[in-house]
Design an enzyme around this catalytic site. Sequence first.
Site, PDB file in Angstrom:
ATOM      1  N   SER A 137      -2.494  -8.374   9.860  1.00 35.95           N
ATOM      2  CA  SER A 137      -1.632  -6.884  10.302  1.00 35.95           C
ATOM      3  C   SER A 137      -0.966  -6.763  11.924  1.00 35.95           C
ATOM      4  CB  SER A 137      -3.651  -6.275  11.437  1.00 35.95           C
ATOM      5  OG  SER A 137      -2.741  -4.738  11.799  1.00 35.95           O
TER       6      SER A 137
ATOM      7  N   TYR B  99     -11.193  -6.605  15.738  1.00 35.68           N
ATOM      8  CA  TYR B  99     -10.377  -7.211  14.679  1.00 35.68           C
ATOM      9  C   TYR B  99      -8.769  -6.960  15.287  1.00 35.68           C
ATOM     10  CZ  TYR B  99      -7.036  -4.727  11.023  1.00 35.68           C
ATOM     11  OH  TYR B  99      -7.012  -4.660   9.501  1.00 35.68           O
TER      12      TYR B  99
HETATM   13  N1  LIG Z   1      -5.859   0.258   5.596  1.00 33.60           N
HETATM   14  C1  LIG Z   1      -4.815  -0.777   6.957  1.00 33.60           C
HETATM   15  O1  LIG Z   1      -4.170   0.173   7.276  1.00 33.60           O
HETATM   16  C2  LIG Z   1      -4.528  -1.741   6.971  1.00 33.60           C
HETATM   17  C3  LIG Z   1      -3.252  -2.429   8.044  1.00 33.60           C
HETATM   18  C4  LIG Z   1      -3.530  -3.373   7.988  1.00 33.60           C
HETATM   19  C5  LIG Z   1      -4.186  -4.548   8.094  1.00 33.60           C
HETATM   20  N2  LIG Z   1      -4.895  -3.906   6.705  1.00 33.60           N
HETATM   21  C6  LIG Z   1      -5.812  -5.327   6.154  1.00 33.60           C
HETATM   22  O2  LIG Z   1      -5.418  -4.864   5.174  1.00 33.60           O
HETATM   23  C7  LIG Z   1      -6.267  -5.821   4.279  1.00 33.60           C
HETATM   24  C8  LIG Z   1      -6.877  -4.666   2.990  1.00 33.60           C
HETATM   25  O3  LIG Z   1      -7.672  -3.519   3.290  1.00 33.60           O
HETATM   26  P1  LIG Z   1      -7.470  -1.772   2.527  1.00 33.60           P
HETATM   27  O4  LIG Z   1      -6.398  -1.887   3.320  1.00 33.60           O
HETATM   28  O5  LIG Z   1      -7.024  -2.198   1.699  1.00 33.60           O
HETATM   29  O6  LIG Z   1      -8.756  -1.755   2.672  1.00 33.60           O
HETATM   30  P2  LIG Z   1      -9.458  -1.135   1.444  1.00 33.60           P
HETATM   31  O7  LIG Z   1      -9.003  -0.284   0.808  1.00 33.60           O
HETATM   32  O8  LIG Z   1     -11.657  -1.049   2.213  1.00 33.60           O
HETATM   33  O9  LIG Z   1      -9.892  -2.718   0.757  1.00 33.60           O
HETATM   34  C9  LIG Z   1     -10.917  -3.405   1.393  1.00 33.60           C
HETATM   35  C10 LIG Z   1     -11.275  -5.128   0.398  1.00 33.60           C
HETATM   36  O10 LIG Z   1     -11.754  -6.196   1.002  1.00 33.60           O
HETATM   37  C11 LIG Z   1     -12.966  -5.990  -0.124  1.00 33.60           C
HETATM   38  N3  LIG Z   1     -13.921  -7.062   0.631  1.00 33.60           N
HETATM   39  C12 LIG Z   1     -14.606  -6.851   1.828  1.00 33.60           C
HETATM   40  N4  LIG Z   1     -15.251  -7.757   2.202  1.00 33.60           N
HETATM   41  C13 LIG Z   1     -14.747  -8.554   1.358  1.00 33.60           C
HETATM   42  C14 LIG Z   1     -15.767 -10.214   0.777  1.00 33.60           C
HETATM   43  N5  LIG Z   1     -16.909 -10.667   2.106  1.00 33.60           N
HETATM   44  N6  LIG Z   1     -15.190 -10.580   0.144  1.00 33.60           N
HETATM   45  C15 LIG Z   1     -14.902  -9.817  -0.903  1.00 33.60           C
HETATM   46  N7  LIG Z   1     -13.638  -9.709  -0.691  1.00 33.60           N
HETATM   47  C16 LIG Z   1     -14.115  -8.382   0.285  1.00 33.60           C
HETATM   48  C17 LIG Z   1     -13.571  -4.776  -0.640  1.00 33.60           C
HETATM   49  O11 LIG Z   1     -13.945  -4.660  -1.288  1.00 33.60           O
HETATM   50  P3  LIG Z   1     -15.659  -4.671  -1.707  1.00 33.60           P
HETATM   51  O12 LIG Z   1     -15.895  -3.960  -1.082  1.00 33.60           O
HETATM   52  O13 LIG Z   1     -15.649  -4.723  -3.330  1.00 33.60           O
HETATM   53  O14 LIG Z   1     -16.141  -6.485  -1.107  1.00 33.60           O
HETATM   54  C18 LIG Z   1     -11.712  -4.368  -0.930  1.00 33.60           C
HETATM   55  O15 LIG Z   1     -11.619  -4.817  -2.866  1.00 33.60           O
HETATM   56  C19 LIG Z   1      -7.798  -5.582   5.118  1.00 33.60           C
HETATM   57  O16 LIG Z   1      -7.590  -7.348   5.538  1.00 33.60           O
HETATM   58  C20 LIG Z   1      -6.777  -4.870   6.381  1.00 33.60           C
HETATM   59  O17 LIG Z   1      -7.510  -5.430   7.054  1.00 33.60           O
HETATM   60  C21 LIG Z   1      -5.792  -2.525   6.261  1.00 33.60           C
END
Ligand SMILES: NC(=O)c1ccc[n+]([C@@H]2O[C@H](COP(=O)([O-])OP(=O)(O)OC[C@H]3O[C@@H](n4cnc5c(N)ncnc54)[C@H](OP(=O)(O)O)[C@@H]3O)[C@@H](O)[C@H]2O)c1
Length: 269
Positions: free
Chosen positions: A131, A144
Site C-alpha cells: 500500500s 495496517y
Molecule cells: N482498497 C484499497 O484502497 C487498497 C489500497 C492499498 C492496498 N490494498 C490492498 O489490496 C489487497 C486487496 O484488497 P482489496 O482492496 O481488493 O479488498 P477486498 O475486496 O476486501 O479483498 C480482500 C481479499 O483478501 C481475501 N482474504 C482475506 N483474508 C484472507 C485469508 N486469510 N486468506 C485468503 N484470502 C483472504 C478476501 O477473500 P475471502 O474473504 O474470501 O477470504 C478478498 O478476496 C489487500 O492486501 C489490501 O490491503 C487495498
Amino acid sequence: MEVKTVLLTGGSSGIGAATARILASAGIKVYAGSRRGTVETPCEGVIPIKLDVNDQAMTEAAVADIVAREGHLDAVICNAGNGVYGPIEGTLEEEARAQLETTFFGSLKTIEACLPTFRRQGYGRIITVTSVMAILELPYQGLYVAAKSALLRLTETLSMELMGSGIECCSILPGDVSTGFTQARHLNKAALDESSPYKESIKRNLAKIEHDEKNGMRPEVIGKVILRQLRRRHMKARVIPRLDYKLVGFAVRICPEKLKLAIVRALYF
Ligand SMILES: NC(=O)c1ccc[n+]([C@@H]2O[C@H](COP(=O)([O-])OP(=O)(O)OC[C@H]3O[C@@H](n4cnc5c(N)ncnc54)[C@H](OP(=O)(O)O)[C@@H]3O)[C@@H](O)[C@H]2O)c1
C-alpha cells in the site's frame, strides 16, 4: 521465461478478482485463492480455490496441487489482506495480531510455500500487494501501516537475498482503490469507545478515508500494473500505480518531516 501459471491470494473480490480476470485475458492461468473459494465474475482461465493464507498446511497443499497439475508455477501474487482501524492507544493485542496475521504472516507463509518450487525451477516471480501507506503513515491505521511497511521491507530484503537465483520480487503500492475493503474494515474496540479522546477526530478521519476509497481507482488499474510487471524482462522493486500517487511517493521522500505532518494533520485529523 514467460509467465503462464500464477497463484494469486485474495482472489475472491476487489483487486484480486480484477487482477485474475486481467491476467486470464492475457492468457495466464490464475489459481485464485481465498477463504470463500469463489471469484466475483467467473471466467475462463481463472480457477477459484479455497485457501486461507493463515493456514500453512493449506497453503503448502495448494502450491503442491498446482505444481502437480501444471508441472510448474511461475509466479505468486500475495494480495490477501484486511484492515484493522483505530487508534494505537487502547488497541488489544488480539486486534493487532489479526492485522499482522493475514497481511504480513499470511504473505510470508505463501511466499515460503512457493520458494522450493521456484528454486527447483531456477525461476519464479513474487509480487506483494502492499500500500502507499507502507511509505506514508496515516492516523488510526497504525497496525495496517505497520503490517504493510513490514511486508514491503520483507519483499525488498528477500529480493536482495535471492539475487542470482532467477527469482525476482516486486511490491505494488496502491493508493485508494474502490473495493469491498472499505466495508470489510474492522473497527477496533478503541475506535468504538464513546469516551475516547480521539472520538471526534476519528469520526472525521473515517468519513474522509471511506469517501476517498469509494471514489478511488478501479481495481483493474492495479491488475494492469501487475500484468505489466509479469511481462517485463525484469520486474521493478517497487511500483506505485497512477501518477498522482507516484507524486505522493516522491513528496514523502523529499518533504521535511514537519511539513509532512502539517499536511497530514490538515487532511486527516
Ligand atoms: N482498497 C484499497 O484502497 C487498497 C489500497 C492499498 C492496498 N490494498 C490492498 O489490496 C489487497 C486487496 O484488497 P482489496 O482492496 O481488493 O479488498 P477486498 O475486496 O476486501 O479483498 C480482500 C481479499 O483478501 C481475501 N482474504 C482475506 N483474508 C484472507 C485469508 N486469510 N486468506 C485468503 N484470502 C483472504 C478476501 O477473500 P475471502 O474473504 O474470501 O477470504 C478478498 O478476496 C489487500 O492486501 C489490501 O490491503 C487495498
